[in-house]
Motif scaffolding. Sequence first.
Motif, PDB file in Angstrom:
ATOM      1  N   PHE A   1       0.834  -1.205   0.000  1.00 23.59           N
ATOM      2  CA  PHE A   1       0.000   0.000   0.000  1.00 23.59           C
ATOM      3  C   PHE A   1       0.868   1.254   0.000  1.00 23.59           C
ATOM      4  O   PHE A   1       1.849   1.342   0.738  1.00 23.59           O
ATOM      5  N   HIS A   2       0.521   2.215  -0.862  1.00 21.11           N
ATOM      6  CA  HIS A   2       1.200   3.509  -0.876  1.00 21.11           C
ATOM      7  C   HIS A   2       0.172   4.634  -0.842  1.00 21.11           C
ATOM      8  O   HIS A   2      -0.828   4.592  -1.571  1.00 21.11           O
ATOM      9  N   ARG A   3       0.438   5.622  -0.016  1.00 21.57           N
ATOM     10  CA  ARG A   3      -0.393   6.827   0.024  1.00 21.57           C
ATOM     11  C   ARG A   3       0.357   7.946  -0.674  1.00 21.57           C
ATOM     12  O   ARG A   3       1.520   8.206  -0.368  1.00 21.57           O
ATOM     13  N   ILE A   4      -0.294   8.600  -1.628  1.00 15.16           N
ATOM     14  CA  ILE A   4       0.320   9.704  -2.367  1.00 15.16           C
ATOM     15  C   ILE A   4      -0.509  10.958  -2.125  1.00 15.16           C
ATOM     16  O   ILE A   4      -1.705  10.978  -2.456  1.00 15.16           O
ATOM     17  N   GLN A   5       0.092  11.966  -1.547  1.00 17.48           N
ATOM     18  CA  GLN A   5      -0.602  13.226  -1.333  1.00 17.48           C
ATOM     19  C   GLN A   5      -0.471  14.075  -2.587  1.00 17.48           C
ATOM     20  O   GLN A   5       0.623  14.486  -2.968  1.00 17.48           O
ATOM     21  N   PHE A   6      -1.580  14.311  -3.256  1.00 20.39           N
ATOM     22  CA  PHE A   6      -1.554  15.095  -4.486  1.00 20.39           C
ATOM     23  C   PHE A   6      -1.535  16.585  -4.138  1.00 20.39           C
ATOM     24  O   PHE A   6      -2.356  17.047  -3.339  1.00 20.39           O
ATOM     25  N   THR A   7      -0.602  17.296  -4.749  1.00 22.80           N
ATOM     26  CA  THR A   7      -0.438  18.727  -4.507  1.00 22.80           C
ATOM     27  C   THR A   7      -0.235  19.436  -5.840  1.00 22.80           C
ATOM     28  O   THR A   7       0.097  18.800  -6.857  1.00 22.80           O
ATOM     29  N   PRO A   8      -0.418  20.760  -5.887  1.00 25.07           N
ATOM     30  CA  PRO A   8      -0.262  21.483  -7.161  1.00 25.07           C
ATOM     31  C   PRO A   8       1.130  21.393  -7.763  1.00 25.07           C
ATOM     32  O   PRO A   8       1.285  21.565  -8.980  1.00 25.07           O
ATOM     33  N   ASP A   9       2.164  21.117  -6.946  1.00 20.18           N
ATOM     34  CA  ASP A   9       3.530  21.046  -7.484  1.00 20.18           C
ATOM     35  C   ASP A   9       4.001  19.618  -7.754  1.00 20.18           C
ATOM     36  O   ASP A   9       5.162  19.382  -8.055  1.00 20.18           O
ATOM     37  N   LEU A  10       3.091  18.640  -7.654  1.00 26.44           N
ATOM     38  CA  LEU A  10       3.455  17.254  -7.929  1.00 26.44           C
ATOM     39  C   LEU A  10       3.764  17.069  -9.409  1.00 26.44           C
ATOM     40  O   LEU A  10       3.081  17.629 -10.276  1.00 26.44           O
TER      41      LEU A  10
ATOM     42  N   ARG B   1      -6.229  18.043  -6.444  1.00 28.62           N
ATOM     43  CA  ARG B   1      -5.345  19.169  -6.131  1.00 28.62           C
ATOM     44  C   ARG B   1      -4.101  19.179  -7.023  1.00 28.62           C
ATOM     45  O   ARG B   1      -3.286  20.086  -6.953  1.00 28.62           O
ATOM     46  N   ALA B   2      -3.948  18.167  -7.859  1.00 29.94           N
ATOM     47  CA  ALA B   2      -2.798  18.084  -8.759  1.00 29.94           C
ATOM     48  C   ALA B   2      -3.208  18.544 -10.164  1.00 29.94           C
ATOM     49  O   ALA B   2      -4.354  18.360 -10.575  1.00 29.94           O
ATOM     50  N   PRO B   3      -2.279  19.115 -10.923  1.00 31.40           N
ATOM     51  CA  PRO B   3      -2.602  19.603 -12.270  1.00 31.40           C
ATOM     52  C   PRO B   3      -2.816  18.477 -13.275  1.00 31.40           C
ATOM     53  O   PRO B   3      -2.591  17.303 -12.982  1.00 31.40           O
ATOM     54  N   ALA B   4      -3.206  18.870 -14.488  1.00 30.26           N
ATOM     55  CA  ALA B   4      -3.625  17.913 -15.519  1.00 30.26           C
ATOM     56  C   ALA B   4      -2.530  16.924 -15.906  1.00 30.26           C
ATOM     57  O   ALA B   4      -2.815  15.759 -16.197  1.00 30.26           O
TER      58      ALA B   4
ATOM     59  N   ALA C   1      -9.163   6.933  -4.679  1.00 31.93           N
ATOM     60  CA  ALA C   1      -8.857   8.361  -4.687  1.00 31.93           C
ATOM     61  C   ALA C   1      -9.874   9.134  -3.861  1.00 31.93           C
ATOM     62  O   ALA C   1     -11.060   8.796  -3.837  1.00 31.93           O
ATOM     63  N   THR C   2      -9.391  10.167  -3.177  1.00 35.62           N
ATOM     64  CA  THR C   2     -10.291  11.085  -2.477  1.00 35.62           C
ATOM     65  C   THR C   2     -10.278  12.411  -3.215  1.00 35.62           C
ATOM     66  O   THR C   2      -9.282  12.799  -3.839  1.00 35.62           O
ATOM     67  N   GLN C   3     -11.408  13.089  -3.149  1.00 31.54           N
ATOM     68  CA  GLN C   3     -11.548  14.341  -3.879  1.00 31.54           C
ATOM     69  C   GLN C   3     -12.406  15.305  -3.081  1.00 31.54           C
ATOM     70  O   GLN C   3     -13.451  14.928  -2.545  1.00 31.54           O
ATOM     71  N   ASN C   4     -11.956  16.548  -2.999  1.00 29.58           N
ATOM     72  CA  ASN C   4     -12.783  17.606  -2.426  1.00 29.58           C
ATOM     73  C   ASN C   4     -13.654  18.186  -3.533  1.00 29.58           C
ATOM     74  O   ASN C   4     -13.259  18.204  -4.696  1.00 29.58           O
ATOM     75  N   PRO C   5     -14.840  18.662  -3.203  1.00 32.88           N
ATOM     76  CA  PRO C   5     -15.711  19.242  -4.236  1.00 32.88           C
ATOM     77  C   PRO C   5     -14.986  20.338  -5.005  1.00 32.88           C
ATOM     78  O   PRO C   5     -14.207  21.092  -4.448  1.00 32.88           O
ATOM     79  N   VAL C   6     -15.277  20.444  -6.300  1.00 31.78           N
ATOM     80  CA  VAL C   6     -14.535  21.360  -7.164  1.00 31.78           C
ATOM     81  C   VAL C   6     -14.713  22.815  -6.760  1.00 31.78           C
ATOM     82  O   VAL C   6     -13.892  23.668  -7.121  1.00 31.78           O
ATOM     83  N   GLU C   7     -15.771  23.135  -6.016  1.00 28.34           N
ATOM     84  CA  GLU C   7     -15.937  24.526  -5.632  1.00 28.34           C
ATOM     85  C   GLU C   7     -15.018  24.915  -4.476  1.00 28.34           C
ATOM     86  O   GLU C   7     -14.924  26.078  -4.120  1.00 28.34           O
ATOM     87  N   GLN C   8     -14.341  23.940  -3.867  1.00 32.64           N
ATOM     88  CA  GLN C   8     -13.380  24.255  -2.824  1.00 32.64           C
ATOM     89  C   GLN C   8     -12.141  24.900  -3.449  1.00 32.64           C
ATOM     90  O   GLN C   8     -11.706  24.532  -4.528  1.00 32.64           O
ATOM     91  N   GLU C   9     -11.557  25.866  -2.752  1.00 33.37           N
ATOM     92  CA  GLU C   9     -10.426  26.604  -3.292  1.00 33.37           C
ATOM     93  C   GLU C   9      -9.218  25.690  -3.507  1.00 33.37           C
ATOM     94  O   GLU C   9      -8.936  24.808  -2.713  1.00 33.37           O
TER      95      GLU C   9
ATOM     96  N   PHE D   1      -8.682  21.252  -8.975  1.00 34.10           N
ATOM     97  CA  PHE D   1      -8.790  21.200 -10.425  1.00 34.10           C
ATOM     98  C   PHE D   1      -9.797  20.109 -10.794  1.00 34.10           C
ATOM     99  O   PHE D   1      -9.732  19.008 -10.240  1.00 34.10           O
ATOM    100  N   PRO D   2     -10.710  20.384 -11.719  1.00 26.43           N
ATOM    101  CA  PRO D   2     -11.624  19.315 -12.154  1.00 26.43           C
ATOM    102  C   PRO D   2     -10.863  18.215 -12.879  1.00 26.43           C
ATOM    103  O   PRO D   2      -9.940  18.493 -13.648  1.00 26.43           O
ATOM    104  N   LEU D   3     -11.227  16.966 -12.627  1.00 26.63           N
ATOM    105  CA  LEU D   3     -10.540  15.840 -13.273  1.00 26.63           C
ATOM    106  C   LEU D   3     -10.964  15.722 -14.735  1.00 26.63           C
ATOM    107  O   LEU D   3     -12.128  15.979 -15.071  1.00 26.63           O
ATOM    108  N   PRO D   4     -10.058  15.302 -15.621  1.00 30.53           N
ATOM    109  CA  PRO D   4     -10.423  15.085 -17.035  1.00 30.53           C
ATOM    110  C   PRO D   4     -11.505  14.007 -17.140  1.00 30.53           C
ATOM    111  O   PRO D   4     -11.491  13.028 -16.388  1.00 30.53           O
TER     112      PRO D   4
END
Length: 319
Positions: free
Chosen positions: A63-72, A109-112, A144-152, A155-158
């Motif tokens: 098992f691996h946990r990956i924290q997705f961030t904008p700079d990943l 929270r990670a880019p495209a 995967a976990t996801q916060n609602p897109v209206e949260q600051e 990024f919406p997923l493709p």
Amino acid sequence: MNSRAKIKQVFDEMGKIVVGHERLTNRLLIGLFTGGHVLLEGVPGLAKTLTINTLAKILDLNFHRIQFTPDLLPADLIGTMIYNRKLDDFEVRKGPIFANIILADEINRAPAKVQSALLEAMQEKQVTIGDESYILDKPFLVLATQNPVEQEGTFPLPEAQVDRFMLKVFMGYLSKEQELEVMQKMSNMDFNYKPKVILTKEDISNIRQEINKITISETLERYIIELIFATRKPGDYGLRDEARYVQFGASPRATINLNLAAKVLAYLDERDYVLPEDIKEIAPDVLNHRIMLNYEAEADGITTMQVIDTILRRVAIGR
């Protein structure tokens, strides 16, 4: 201990740490037993990560946990080629994607570019680094976990990636009694229960073989087809309002996943055959992320769940 007894023990162990999320555990097991990825959506603080972490400890899997961030970066996920001075050559350094279960925490929270890096792994169960492709170990599952897109900061997923999730499960707030139980349990700073390992790779393989023996009648198979086609052309089913709102319906993956998920529900209910109730129960989780509504629906406050509910009420079995 037989497989069904072990599954019951999984629910018991989960309940010792996670309160009020039996339905979520059910959906995660559906993903595990079918090899289908699961996307969890909810505001922060609803125990999404805790639930997946707890399940991972109950399974004898890598098992691996990956924290997705904008700079990943994609290389942070799948790995890269590095130069080895001693060998005077490049060698592969594999990333955290090489595991049986991946927790993609706050995936939106990670880019495209990072989202795209997951596509090959999720669909093909392999990763390409340099000129070589590497097969991922079985079972391979992305939770995967996801916060609602209206949260600051999200990024919406493709759409292509979202469609590769077998289920999308919405998590809501607990009841007053459940939240009281959580507060009492977590206010004890000495609480550090470690769940037992219950299911192994062999157990999961055996359970999958048992699920393959679950039968579904041709009538119900055709019912699944009618439900999927009703999402694409609601007007053909007398759903005039829904025809105004639906831009795109569910993909063929929805047909396959609805069939598989209904079989697992029957198995978890200790039956060897699928009932219409199994299909109706799991259909919202299979369809809600695969139906795209237009701007008119947004203006009128119509949600995909409302559309799905209408389809389930209006499309008859044996139509």
